[in-house]
Design a protein around this motif. Structure first.
Motif, mmCIF file in Angstrom:
data_model
loop_
_atom_site.group_PDB
_atom_site.id
_atom_site.type_symbol
_atom_site.label_atom_id
_atom_site.label_comp_id
_atom_site.label_asym_id
_atom_site.label_seq_id
_atom_site.Cartn_x
_atom_site.Cartn_y
_atom_site.Cartn_z
ATOM 1 N N ALA A 1 -2.734 6.950 -21.990
ATOM 2 C CA ALA A 1 -1.516 7.726 -21.740
ATOM 3 C C ALA A 1 -0.581 6.964 -20.806
ATOM 4 N N ALA A 2 0.711 7.010 -21.113
ATOM 5 C CA ALA A 2 1.710 6.357 -20.259
ATOM 6 C C ALA A 2 1.868 7.131 -18.961
ATOM 7 N N VAL A 3 1.971 6.394 -17.875
ATOM 8 C CA VAL A 3 2.251 7.009 -16.575
ATOM 9 C C VAL A 3 3.746 7.316 -16.538
ATOM 10 N N PRO A 4 4.122 8.582 -16.291
ATOM 11 C CA PRO A 4 5.545 8.942 -16.285
ATOM 12 C C PRO A 4 6.305 8.255 -15.150
ATOM 13 N N GLY A 5 7.560 8.023 -15.382
ATOM 14 C CA GLY A 5 8.406 7.417 -14.366
ATOM 15 C C GLY A 5 9.846 7.496 -14.804
ATOM 16 N N PRO A 6 10.744 7.081 -13.983
ATOM 17 C CA PRO A 6 10.540 6.571 -12.625
ATOM 18 C C PRO A 6 10.217 7.693 -11.644
ATOM 19 N N VAL A 7 9.779 7.288 -10.438
ATOM 20 C CA VAL A 7 9.416 8.254 -9.401
ATOM 21 C C VAL A 7 10.025 7.852 -8.063
ATOM 22 N N TRP A 8 10.140 8.854 -7.190
ATOM 23 C CA TRP A 8 10.368 8.598 -5.766
ATOM 24 C C TRP A 8 8.990 8.621 -5.135
ATOM 25 N N ALA A 9 8.612 7.538 -4.506
ATOM 26 C CA ALA A 9 7.298 7.432 -3.876
ATOM 27 C C ALA A 9 7.428 7.680 -2.380
ATOM 28 N N THR A 10 6.418 8.323 -1.834
ATOM 29 C CA THR A 10 6.366 8.636 -0.411
ATOM 30 C C THR A 10 5.029 8.171 0.134
ATOM 31 N N SER A 11 5.066 7.312 1.122
ATOM 32 C CA SER A 11 3.855 6.858 1.802
ATOM 33 C C SER A 11 3.984 7.155 3.284
ATOM 34 N N VAL A 12 2.982 7.819 3.838
ATOM 35 C CA VAL A 12 2.932 8.081 5.269
ATOM 36 C C VAL A 12 1.944 7.089 5.871
ATOM 37 N N PHE A 13 2.411 6.371 6.873
ATOM 38 C CA PHE A 13 1.569 5.388 7.551
ATOM 39 C C PHE A 13 1.250 5.868 8.964
ATOM 40 N N ILE A 14 0.028 5.613 9.381
ATOM 41 C CA ILE A 14 -0.386 5.893 10.755
ATOM 42 C C ILE A 14 -0.975 4.613 11.338
ATOM 43 N N ARG A 15 -0.839 4.495 12.650
ATOM 44 C CA ARG A 15 -1.437 3.341 13.333
ATOM 45 C C ARG A 15 -2.601 3.856 14.154
ATOM 46 N N ARG A 16 -3.761 3.335 13.846
ATOM 47 C CA ARG A 16 -4.974 3.663 14.592
ATOM 48 C C ARG A 16 -5.640 2.363 15.012
ATOM 49 N N HIS A 17 -6.051 2.321 16.253
ATOM 50 C CA HIS A 17 -6.726 1.129 16.784
ATOM 51 C C HIS A 17 -5.885 -0.135 16.538
ATOM 52 N N GLY A 18 -4.550 0.035 16.645
ATOM 53 C CA GLY A 18 -3.647 -1.098 16.517
ATOM 54 C C GLY A 18 -3.379 -1.547 15.093
ATOM 55 N N ARG A 19 -3.846 -0.795 14.111
ATOM 56 C CA ARG A 19 -3.700 -1.208 12.716
ATOM 57 C C ARG A 19 -3.025 -0.107 11.891
ATOM 58 N N TRP A 20 -1.998 -0.486 11.108
ATOM 59 C CA TRP A 20 -1.297 0.465 10.251
ATOM 60 C C TRP A 20 -2.082 0.673 8.966
ATOM 61 N N GLN A 21 -2.210 1.948 8.564
ATOM 62 C CA GLN A 21 -2.885 2.298 7.319
ATOM 63 C C GLN A 21 -2.105 3.402 6.614
ATOM 64 N N ASN A 22 -2.273 3.472 5.302
ATOM 65 C CA ASN A 22 -1.626 4.502 4.506
ATOM 66 C C ASN A 22 -2.481 5.760 4.557
ATOM 67 N N ALA A 23 -1.921 6.861 5.068
ATOM 68 C CA ALA A 23 -2.658 8.122 5.205
ATOM 69 C C ALA A 23 -2.333 9.111 4.092
ATOM 70 N N VAL A 24 -1.125 9.019 3.528
ATOM 71 C CA VAL A 24 -0.714 9.949 2.475
ATOM 72 C C VAL A 24 0.151 9.191 1.466
ATOM 73 N N TYR A 25 -0.088 9.460 0.182
ATOM 74 C CA TYR A 25 0.782 8.935 -0.868
ATOM 75 C C TYR A 25 1.055 10.059 -1.857
ATOM 76 N N VAL A 26 2.340 10.256 -2.172
ATOM 77 C CA VAL A 26 2.777 11.260 -3.128
ATOM 78 C C VAL A 26 3.926 10.648 -3.915
ATOM 79 N N HIS A 27 4.008 10.972 -5.195
ATOM 80 C CA HIS A 27 5.212 10.571 -5.909
ATOM 81 C C HIS A 27 5.787 11.755 -6.681
ATOM 82 N N THR A 28 7.101 11.734 -6.819
ATOM 83 C CA THR A 28 7.854 12.811 -7.447
ATOM 84 C C THR A 28 8.649 12.237 -8.605
#
Length: 152
Positions: free
Chosen positions: A116-143
């Motif tokens: 199945a084709a992945v629908p698009g285009p989308v607006w992507a949202t990534s929430v980043f947090i820094r823990r122990h001095g390192r940035w990581q992606n905590a949330v990803y959503v696309h609309t």
């Protein structure tokens, strides 16, 4: 034109780009680079990248509802999706605190998952947090971005 005025105008024009150039934002550049790397990893089925990129408590919201880090890593590494191509642009970073930021952008991909084709285009949202001095992606959503109907 008076010679003194023309010299002043030329000096301002020459300095214009430097005066008007947006300030560099190292955090924005870092988060955008990380997100771009995630798309390379997505296309390459690189689950190891996502194991480092995602926070332990990562939440990913897709058409099937919320998922977790383990599901994302397994899904990427499993190879059920084939990414033929993608394009990402219109990046914007919003910083909430010293240790949290939101990255939004537009994404278009030619991807098939289980046939199945992945629908698009989308607006992507990534929430980043820094823990122990390192940035990581905590949330990803696309609309999904609605496309204009093509009438006959």
């Amino acid at each position: 034109m008076h010679p003194a005025i023309s010299v002043t105008v030329l000096a301002l024009l020459a300095a214009g780009p430097a005066i008007c150039a947006p300030k560099s934002d190292p955090l924005a550049e870092q988060l955008i680079a990380m997100e771009k790397q995630s798309w390379v990893a997505w296309q390459g089925h690189d689950g190891k990248f996502f194991d480092q990129f995602l926070s332990a408590d990562h939440v990913e919201v897709g058409a099937g509802g919320p998922g977790d880090k383990a599901g994302v890593v397994a899904g990427v590494a499993g190879g059920a999706c084939t990414v033929a191509s993608y394009a990402i642009d219109h990046f914007k970073v919003t910083r909430f605190s010293a240790d949290s930021a939101l990255l939004t952008y537009r994404a278009q991909q030619d991807t098939r998952c289980g046939g199945a084709a992945v629908p698009g285009p989308v607006w992507a949202t990534s929430v980043f947090i820094r823990r122990h001095g390192r940035w990581q992606n905590a949330v990803y959503v696309h609309t999904l971005i609605p496309q204009p109907a093509h009438g006959g």
